[in-house]
Design an enzyme around this catalytic site. Sequence first.
Site, PDB file in Angstrom:
ATOM      1  N   HIS A 131      -0.482   9.226   6.245  1.00 24.40           N
ATOM      2  CA  HIS A 131      -0.150   7.878   5.753  1.00 24.40           C
ATOM      3  C   HIS A 131       1.251   7.440   6.174  1.00 24.40           C
ATOM      4  CE1 HIS A 131      -3.615   7.177   2.978  1.00 24.40           C
ATOM      5  NE2 HIS A 131      -3.730   8.472   3.200  1.00 24.40           N
ATOM      6  N   ASP A 167       8.133   2.641   8.090  1.00 28.31           N
ATOM      7  CA  ASP A 167       7.056   2.716   7.106  1.00 28.31           C
ATOM      8  C   ASP A 167       5.775   3.059   7.847  1.00 28.31           C
ATOM      9  OD1 ASP A 167       5.995   2.441   4.561  1.00 28.31           O
ATOM     10  OD2 ASP A 167       6.977   0.512   4.208  1.00 28.31           O
TER      11      ASP A 167
HETATM   12  C1  GDG Z   1       2.461   5.221   1.619  1.00 32.10           C
HETATM   13  C2  GDG Z   1       3.207   4.953   2.932  1.00 32.10           C
HETATM   14  C3  GDG Z   1       1.420   3.291   3.525  1.00 32.10           C
HETATM   15  C4  GDG Z   1       4.573  -1.572  -5.880  1.00 32.10           C
HETATM   16  N1  GDG Z   1       5.238  -2.044  -6.952  1.00 32.10           N
HETATM   17  C5  GDG Z   1       4.331  -2.307  -7.908  1.00 32.10           C
HETATM   18  C6  GDG Z   1       3.078  -2.010  -7.420  1.00 32.10           C
HETATM   19  N2  GDG Z   1       3.253  -1.536  -6.179  1.00 32.10           N
HETATM   20  C7  GDG Z   1       2.173  -1.099  -5.283  1.00 32.10           C
HETATM   21  C8  GDG Z   1       1.956  -2.106  -4.191  1.00 32.10           C
HETATM   22  C9  GDG Z   1       1.334  -1.252  -3.078  1.00 32.10           C
HETATM   23  C10 GDG Z   1       1.942   0.118  -3.328  1.00 32.10           C
HETATM   24  O1  GDG Z   1       2.530   0.096  -4.623  1.00 32.10           O
HETATM   25  C11 GDG Z   1       3.028   0.449  -2.309  1.00 32.10           C
HETATM   26  O2  GDG Z   1       2.410   0.690  -1.088  1.00 32.10           O
HETATM   27  P1  GDG Z   1       3.212   0.828   0.291  1.00 32.10           P
HETATM   28  O3  GDG Z   1       2.229   0.881   1.398  1.00 32.10           O
HETATM   29  O4  GDG Z   1       4.140  -0.326   0.432  1.00 32.10           O
HETATM   30  O5  GDG Z   1       4.134   2.113   0.208  1.00 32.10           O
HETATM   31  P2  GDG Z   1       4.043   3.700  -0.208  1.00 32.10           P
HETATM   32  O6  GDG Z   1       3.870   3.858  -1.656  1.00 32.10           O
HETATM   33  O7  GDG Z   1       5.285   4.279   0.351  1.00 32.10           O
HETATM   34  O8  GDG Z   1       2.745   4.315   0.538  1.00 32.10           O
HETATM   35  C12 GDG Z   1       2.936   3.511   3.385  1.00 32.10           C
HETATM   36  C13 GDG Z   1       0.682   3.736   2.281  1.00 32.10           C
HETATM   37  O9  GDG Z   1       1.028   5.081   1.916  1.00 32.10           O
HETATM   38  C14 GDG Z   1      -0.839   3.676   2.477  1.00 32.10           C
HETATM   39  O10 GDG Z   1      -1.260   4.405   3.587  1.00 32.10           O
HETATM   40  O11 GDG Z   1       1.196   1.907   3.724  1.00 32.10           O
HETATM   41  O12 GDG Z   1       3.575   3.267   4.613  1.00 32.10           O
HETATM   42  O13 GDG Z   1       4.611   5.168   2.762  1.00 32.10           O
HETATM   43  O14 GDG Z   1      -0.064  -1.172  -3.251  1.00 32.10           O
HETATM   44  O15 GDG Z   1       1.115  -3.118  -4.682  1.00 32.10           O
HETATM   45  N3  GDG Z   1       1.950  -2.190  -8.128  1.00 32.10           N
HETATM   46  C15 GDG Z   1       2.079  -2.704  -9.388  1.00 32.10           C
HETATM   47  N4  GDG Z   1       3.293  -2.988  -9.943  1.00 32.10           N
HETATM   48  C16 GDG Z   1       4.435  -2.806  -9.245  1.00 32.10           C
HETATM   49  O16 GDG Z   1       5.527  -3.062  -9.777  1.00 32.10           O
HETATM   50  N5  GDG Z   1       0.979  -2.935 -10.126  1.00 32.10           N
END
Ligand code: GDG
Length: 484
Positions: free
Chosen positions: A166, A378
């Site tokens: 990921h 990322d």
């Molecule tokens: C890893 C990789 C890759 C965030 N704040 C709140 C909230 N969130 C949710 C978002 C989103 C998730 O958290 C964050 O996803 P990301 O993709 O931006 O980042 P990572 O957690 O680092 O994930 C990344 C991912 O895996 C998938 O393969 O894209 O690059 O690092 O879904 O919505 N959700 C809620 N409240 C918040 O305050 N409900």
Amino acid sequence: MRTLFVSNRLPVIVEKKAGVWTSHTSSGGLVTALVPLLKRGGGMWIGWPGPSEAQGAELEGVLEQFSEQQGYRVAAVPLSTQDYQRFYQGYCNEILWPLFHDLQSLCNFNPDYWTSAQKVEQAFADVVEAHAQPGDLIWVQDYQLMGLGRVLASRGLQNPLAFFLHIPFPPPDIFMKLPWRLDVLRGLLQYEVIGFQTRRDLANFADCVHKLLPEVERRRNPEEVRFEYEGRTCAAGAFPIGIDFEEFAEGAASPEQDARLEELKAIYMGRQIILGVDRLDYTKGLPYRLRAFARALEKYPELHGRVTLLQVVVPSREAVPQYQKLKAEVEQLVAQINGRFTQPGWVPVHHLFRHVERTELLAWYRLADVGLVTPLKDGMNLVCKEYCACQVEGNGVLVLSEFAGASEQLGKWAVEVNPYDIDGVAAAIREAVLMPPETRRIAMERLRANIREENVYWWLEQFLAECRVIQEERTERFTTPLAR
Ligand code: GDG
């Protein structure tokens, strides 16, 4: 084909409420996409159940109940506190995470962490072995368990093994800093299918194999790279992960959200909202982003009173000292910007350091005129996809880091930035805020079409189709000589 899905964490939260153990599912796009597959195929999810106090038979009971409620089975890999600290907090969070995001100066290459990682991989392998039936696809998720394929193969398990990363895969000159680089590369080559988020990561992996294991044969096709190693074939490809577009779009367009949108618009009185949503993590580029916003206010006074930066920071990995330092730095920068630019009736940065309820998050995604997504690096970044999916009016502008995996799919319709370039991001903020409505609408339409099409179900299907192709080739290889 039945799938055994293996990840560091189970998608379950176990807690005691009024003296009774309870469990519920942790939400997220991955869980939503995989659950139908698990229910349909009778598969199973294997992982660590998190730092709950429940142990032994008590834990098994809660998970049994969870499996019945959810309609698919889960199996726990218990970890001791020391393993959790050395493997998860140490090996995963202090070595692999910074290194794979090109931040090698933040790594702590403590050899005890590696020893612990190997012990934990054995514990995962025990549980996988206990549940795997012949022919099951064993699909391992993410960087924490890269080495599990090696352990399973060394135990003689004949099942097809697949892996998805990921996070990014670094280029050779960074990957080579890892003291256990050969073990990790050889371990990855034990999987029959490896999925990366982008072609960038696939190319980096192929370059690392070429440089560090030149004896490995490789064939580059337009869509994948095949490696021949120790009599096994490993097919590596790029499979960009998506979101459940409809779930976000419909959620954002619901009648309750219409009402909430009106409330928020009244609060912000016609100002443009620039939205940032990130876990507290040094890879997300928060200090650079705040400096760029300050620079924009400094250079472009026409933005004063006209924009508000709404920055949500979700607490994460609070035990790691670097994360505590980052929190203090973010708070200081926010205070400096607000101290310098606030006017009666206008506070430029609204900073929320907490988890936000999903419905509220959707309202903000829909409200925001600009989605500001500027990670230093990322794997993919789902926030930018969620933002666009929730832009049901189609007026928003996406400002996107060229180092987010998502830029391979979305970059051409976003305002792309180098997140380290403070003047460049400041100019991009201005460009986004002043972008004419028609230009915004066309770009957002294209962004949404791509995210709708290449959604999380598409991702799953692409990956599983590749696993099926490799399986068929393997069956052919084993059966053809006998048929002759
Ligand atoms: C890893 C990789 C890759 C965030 N704040 C709140 C909230 N969130 C949710 C978002 C989103 C998730 O958290 C964050 O996803 P990301 O993709 O931006 O980042 P990572 O957690 O680092 O994930 C990344 C991912 O895996 C998938 O393969 O894209 O690059 O690092 O879904 O919505 N959700 C809620 N409240 C918040 O305050 N409900």
